[in-house]
Design a protein around this motif. Structure first.
Motif, PDB file in Angstrom:
ATOM      1  N   LEU A 131       0.815  -1.216   0.000  1.00 24.38           N
ATOM      2  CA  LEU A 131       0.000   0.000   0.000  1.00 24.38           C
ATOM      3  C   LEU A 131       0.847   1.264   0.000  1.00 24.38           C
ATOM      4  N   SER A 132       2.104   1.170   0.418  1.00 19.51           N
ATOM      5  CA  SER A 132       2.968   2.362   0.439  1.00 19.51           C
ATOM      6  C   SER A 132       3.985   2.316  -0.684  1.00 19.51           C
ATOM      7  N   SER A 133       4.498   3.474  -1.049  1.00 18.99           N
ATOM      8  CA  SER A 133       5.500   3.545  -2.113  1.00 18.99           C
ATOM      9  C   SER A 133       6.789   2.833  -1.720  1.00 18.99           C
ATOM     10  N   GLU A 134       7.242   3.020  -0.493  1.00 23.00           N
ATOM     11  CA  GLU A 134       8.502   2.397  -0.084  1.00 23.00           C
ATOM     12  C   GLU A 134       8.348   0.882  -0.028  1.00 23.00           C
ATOM     13  N   GLY A 135       7.219   0.391   0.456  1.00 18.84           N
ATOM     14  CA  GLY A 135       6.985  -1.052   0.452  1.00 18.84           C
ATOM     15  C   GLY A 135       6.971  -1.617  -0.954  1.00 18.84           C
ATOM     16  N   THR A 136       6.444  -0.844  -1.891  1.00 21.18           N
ATOM     17  CA  THR A 136       6.403  -1.285  -3.287  1.00 21.18           C
ATOM     18  C   THR A 136       7.800  -1.337  -3.883  1.00 21.18           C
ATOM     19  N   ILE A 137       8.605  -0.327  -3.630  1.00 18.41           N
ATOM     20  CA  ILE A 137       9.966  -0.310  -4.159  1.00 18.41           C
ATOM     21  C   ILE A 137      10.761  -1.501  -3.616  1.00 18.41           C
ATOM     22  N   ARG A 138      10.637  -1.770  -2.337  1.00 18.17           N
ATOM     23  CA  ARG A 138      11.358  -2.909  -1.756  1.00 18.17           C
ATOM     24  C   ARG A 138      10.897  -4.223  -2.386  1.00 18.17           C
ATOM     25  N   SER A 139       9.602  -4.353  -2.610  1.00 13.53           N
ATOM     26  CA  SER A 139       9.077  -5.589  -3.218  1.00 13.53           C
ATOM     27  C   SER A 139       9.557  -5.752  -4.647  1.00 13.53           C
ATOM     28  N   VAL A 153       8.673   4.857  -8.315  1.00 18.70           N
ATOM     29  CA  VAL A 153       8.063   3.579  -7.965  1.00 18.70           C
ATOM     30  C   VAL A 153       7.744   2.784  -9.229  1.00 18.70           C
ATOM     31  N   THR A 154       7.134   3.459 -10.206  1.00 13.34           N
ATOM     32  CA  THR A 154       6.843   2.804 -11.480  1.00 13.34           C
ATOM     33  C   THR A 154       8.130   2.357 -12.162  1.00 13.34           C
ATOM     34  N   ASP A 155       9.157   3.182 -12.102  1.00 13.22           N
ATOM     35  CA  ASP A 155      10.440   2.816 -12.703  1.00 13.22           C
ATOM     36  C   ASP A 155      11.002   1.546 -12.066  1.00 13.22           C
ATOM     37  N   ALA A 156      10.880   1.444 -10.743  1.00 13.42           N
ATOM     38  CA  ALA A 156      11.397   0.266 -10.045  1.00 13.42           C
ATOM     39  C   ALA A 156      10.606  -0.983 -10.438  1.00 13.42           C
ATOM     40  N   ILE A 157       9.293  -0.845 -10.557  1.00 17.21           N
ATOM     41  CA  ILE A 157       8.464  -1.992 -10.956  1.00 17.21           C
ATOM     42  C   ILE A 157       8.818  -2.426 -12.377  1.00 17.21           C
ATOM     43  N   ARG A 158       8.911  -1.451 -13.276  1.00 21.15           N
ATOM     44  CA  ARG A 158       9.211  -1.788 -14.674  1.00 21.15           C
ATOM     45  C   ARG A 158      10.569  -2.469 -14.783  1.00 21.15           C
ATOM     46  N   ALA A 159      11.546  -1.999 -14.047  1.00 19.25           N
ATOM     47  CA  ALA A 159      12.880  -2.601 -14.091  1.00 19.25           C
ATOM     48  C   ALA A 159      12.866  -4.032 -13.560  1.00 19.25           C
ATOM     49  N   SER A 160      11.966  -4.313 -12.628  1.00 20.19           N
ATOM     50  CA  SER A 160      11.927  -5.647 -12.018  1.00 20.19           C
ATOM     51  C   SER A 160      11.193  -6.661 -12.878  1.00 20.19           C
ATOM     52  N   GLY A 161      10.312  -6.181 -13.753  1.00 19.95           N
ATOM     53  CA  GLY A 161       9.486  -7.084 -14.546  1.00 19.95           C
ATOM     54  C   GLY A 161       8.226  -7.555 -13.840  1.00 19.95           C
ATOM     55  N   ALA A 162       7.942  -7.025 -12.659  1.00 18.24           N
ATOM     56  CA  ALA A 162       6.763  -7.446 -11.903  1.00 18.24           C
ATOM     57  C   ALA A 162       5.483  -6.980 -12.579  1.00 18.24           C
ATOM     58  N   ALA A 163       4.419  -7.728 -12.355  1.00 19.53           N
ATOM     59  CA  ALA A 163       3.071  -7.307 -12.746  1.00 19.53           C
ATOM     60  C   ALA A 163       2.440  -6.557 -11.576  1.00 19.53           C
ATOM     61  N   VAL A 164       1.396  -5.801 -11.880  1.00 14.88           N
ATOM     62  CA  VAL A 164       0.684  -5.039 -10.856  1.00 14.88           C
ATOM     63  C   VAL A 164      -0.795  -5.381 -10.892  1.00 14.88           C
ATOM     64  N   MET A 165      -1.356  -5.705  -9.740  1.00 15.37           N
ATOM     65  CA  MET A 165      -2.798  -5.827  -9.566  1.00 15.37           C
ATOM     66  C   MET A 165      -3.247  -4.626  -8.748  1.00 15.37           C
ATOM     67  N   MET A 166      -4.010  -3.725  -9.375  1.00 16.22           N
ATOM     68  CA  MET A 166      -4.443  -2.531  -8.657  1.00 16.22           C
ATOM     69  C   MET A 166      -5.815  -2.709  -8.026  1.00 16.22           C
ATOM     70  N   SER A 176       4.279 -10.466  -8.636  1.00 18.74           N
ATOM     71  CA  SER A 176       3.215  -9.464  -8.737  1.00 18.74           C
ATOM     72  C   SER A 176       3.161  -8.631  -7.470  1.00 18.74           C
ATOM     73  N   ILE A 177       2.855  -7.359  -7.680  1.00 19.27           N
ATOM     74  CA  ILE A 177       2.712  -6.394  -6.598  1.00 19.27           C
ATOM     75  C   ILE A 177       1.245  -5.988  -6.595  1.00 19.27           C
ATOM     76  N   GLU A 178       0.571  -6.248  -5.491  1.00 18.90           N
ATOM     77  CA  GLU A 178      -0.881  -6.120  -5.478  1.00 18.90           C
ATOM     78  C   GLU A 178      -1.336  -4.934  -4.623  1.00 18.90           C
ATOM     79  N   HIS A 179      -2.255  -4.191  -5.183  1.00 19.06           N
ATOM     80  CA  HIS A 179      -2.815  -2.934  -4.682  1.00 19.06           C
ATOM     81  C   HIS A 179      -2.006  -1.743  -5.196  1.00 19.06           C
ATOM     82  N   CYS A 180      -0.701  -1.729  -4.913  1.00 16.23           N
ATOM     83  CA  CYS A 180       0.195  -0.673  -5.430  1.00 16.23           C
ATOM     84  C   CYS A 180      -0.485   0.695  -5.285  1.00 16.23           C
ATOM     85  N   ALA A 181      -0.778   1.074  -4.055  1.00 15.74           N
ATOM     86  CA  ALA A 181      -1.671   2.210  -3.806  1.00 15.74           C
ATOM     87  C   ALA A 181      -0.983   3.559  -3.675  1.00 15.74           C
TER      88      ALA A 181
END
Length: 414
Positions: free
Chosen positions: A224-232, A262-275, A239-244
């Motif tokens: 739910l937080s940006s920092e938690g998303t970057i770490r994940s 945050v989006t840059d970190a997700i894209r670099a990782s190749g993860a999917a997002v469930m919002m 997959s990173i779910e909620h990504c709020a």
């Protein structure tokens, strides 16, 4: 029934074509798709000799929808946690099976349960193995790994160290889980946790991913937080779910504050997002209809609109945006996965993009694209038939006329 069958329809959606292809029949045997070909060619196939014919002429054949994020043991009301804690294990199991049945009959042929206790998980897997209950294909996470007194801690997944995290992954896998889930931040339905604050350091998240990969499990992170998303993202979750993007507003409310890093970190990782565009939308139905509501309700409505824009921005940057609804949480029913597809289109995706996000792309994120997610020879016979073509109008998913799970017809045309 799960015997051999030849399925006639008005047309079959083939992912590689990106279109509904008319004049194709589908041969099913042993719970799997054996062939897709013109009718005359199917008729000459060796398995066709003993096959019955399922006549769906006039209907469009699509892969069953997939939902990456549900909670079968929850009741979908405002008092989810209180009801769950008050129920007996048998009551939770009964609720979970009833919810899974509703989801299957709504056209969802694969669902991932992103949080249940061990009793519920093992009872559902046993029911699936027996083969009598009407269920979608199940990917179970079991108790999500969470901090001490963290989000959904009452399911039994508390951990502090990397070794404890690894041990819990092994324990859930041994009990039948095929996905490993972490609560990388606090949550909104567990008192005492903070959604905007990370719950684990990077080292613990990496330990979970490494252990899960060694056990052939997909990985999913509640963020739910940006920092938690970057770490994940850095840890390598599938997959990173909620990504709020939550931050706390001056009023103490949860506000979505988009961050490009945050989006840059997700894209670099190749993860999917469930919002989860459809999650809890019904809670604001009256506000939308009348324009009347409390300041907090209007704030939430504005956050909903912001979520839709963030969703489109991330999709435009190449992030795989997968279908999941958080069914079972407040105001989120089990028979409305179709709504997630509709909202993806309302957010700006094409119907084809939305359909793929709910089939082939979510299958890839859950690491089961070698098993399901498309109408293709060798994959499971998980299919639905629709009166209208959802590539023209995604609301066609609202009412499937026919549903097949692993070659078993669970809903027949009226």
């Amino acid at each position: 029934m799960t015997d051999a069958a030849i399925i006639h329809s008005a047309g079959v959606f083939l992912d590689e074509e990106g279109a509904v292809v008319p004049g194709q029949d589908v041969l099913v045997a042993g719970g799997a798709i054996t062939a897709i070909a013109p009718r005359a060619e199917i008729a000459s196939h060796p398995a066709a000799a003993s096959a019955r014919v399922v006549d769906l002429d006039g209907l469009f054949l699509f892969p069953g929808l997939m939902n990456s994020h549900v909670h079968f043991a929850f009741n979908g009301t405002d008092n989810v946690r209180e009801v769950y804690l008050a129920e007996t294990p048998d009551e939770r199991v009964a609720r979970a099976l009833a919810n899974a049945r509703a989801m299957a009959l709504s056209g969802v042929t694969t669902a991932r349960d992103c949080g249940s206790d061990m009793v519920v998980m093992q009872a559902m897997l046993a029911a699936a193995e027996e083969g009598e209950a009407v269920l979608p294909n199940l990917l179970m996470c079991g108790p999500p790994i969470t901090a001490v007194c963290g989000h959904l801690h009452y399911m039994g997944g508390e951990a502090t160290t990397s070794d404890e995290v690894r041990a819990l992954v092994r324990k859930t896998r041994a009990a039948g889980a095929r996905s490993a889930k972490v609560m990388a931040t606090g949550g909104q339905m567990t008192p005492g946790t903070r959604p905007e604050v990370p719950a684990f350091e990077l080292a613990e998240l990496v330990a979970l991913v490494e252990e899960a990969r060694s056990l052939d499990m997909s990985t999913v992170s509640h963020c739910l937080s940006s920092e938690g998303t970057i770490r994940s993202a850095r840890a390598g979750f599938d997959s990173i779910e909620h990504c709020a993007f939550f931050e706390r507003s001056p009023e103490g409310w949860m506000e979505r504050v988009y961050r490009q890093d945050v989006t840059d970190a997700i894209r670099a990782s190749g993860a999917a997002v469930m919002m989860g565009l459809a999650a809890s939308t019904h809670a604001l139905d009256m506000v939308r209809a009348t324009g009347e509501g409390t300041p907090h309700e209007h704030f939430r409505l504005a956050q909903e609109r912001r979520m839709m824009q963030i969703f489109k921005d991330m999709a435009d940057q190449g992030i795989p945006m997968i279908c999941g609804t958080d069914a079972g949480t407040a105001a989120t029913p089990f028979d409305e996965t179709w709504r997630e597809v509709v909202l993806m289109v309302e957010a700006g995706l094409t119907p084809l993009q939305a359909v793929r996000n709910a089939t082939t792309i979510v299958a890839r994120a859950m690491r089961i694209d070698h098993e399901a997610g498309a109408i293709r020879a060798g994959l499971r016979a998980d299919m639905i038939a629709l009166a209208d073509n959802p590539l023209d109008d995604p609301e066609a998913f609202r009412a499937p006329a026919w549903v097949m799970v692993r070659g078993r017809e669970i809903l027949a045309p009226q």
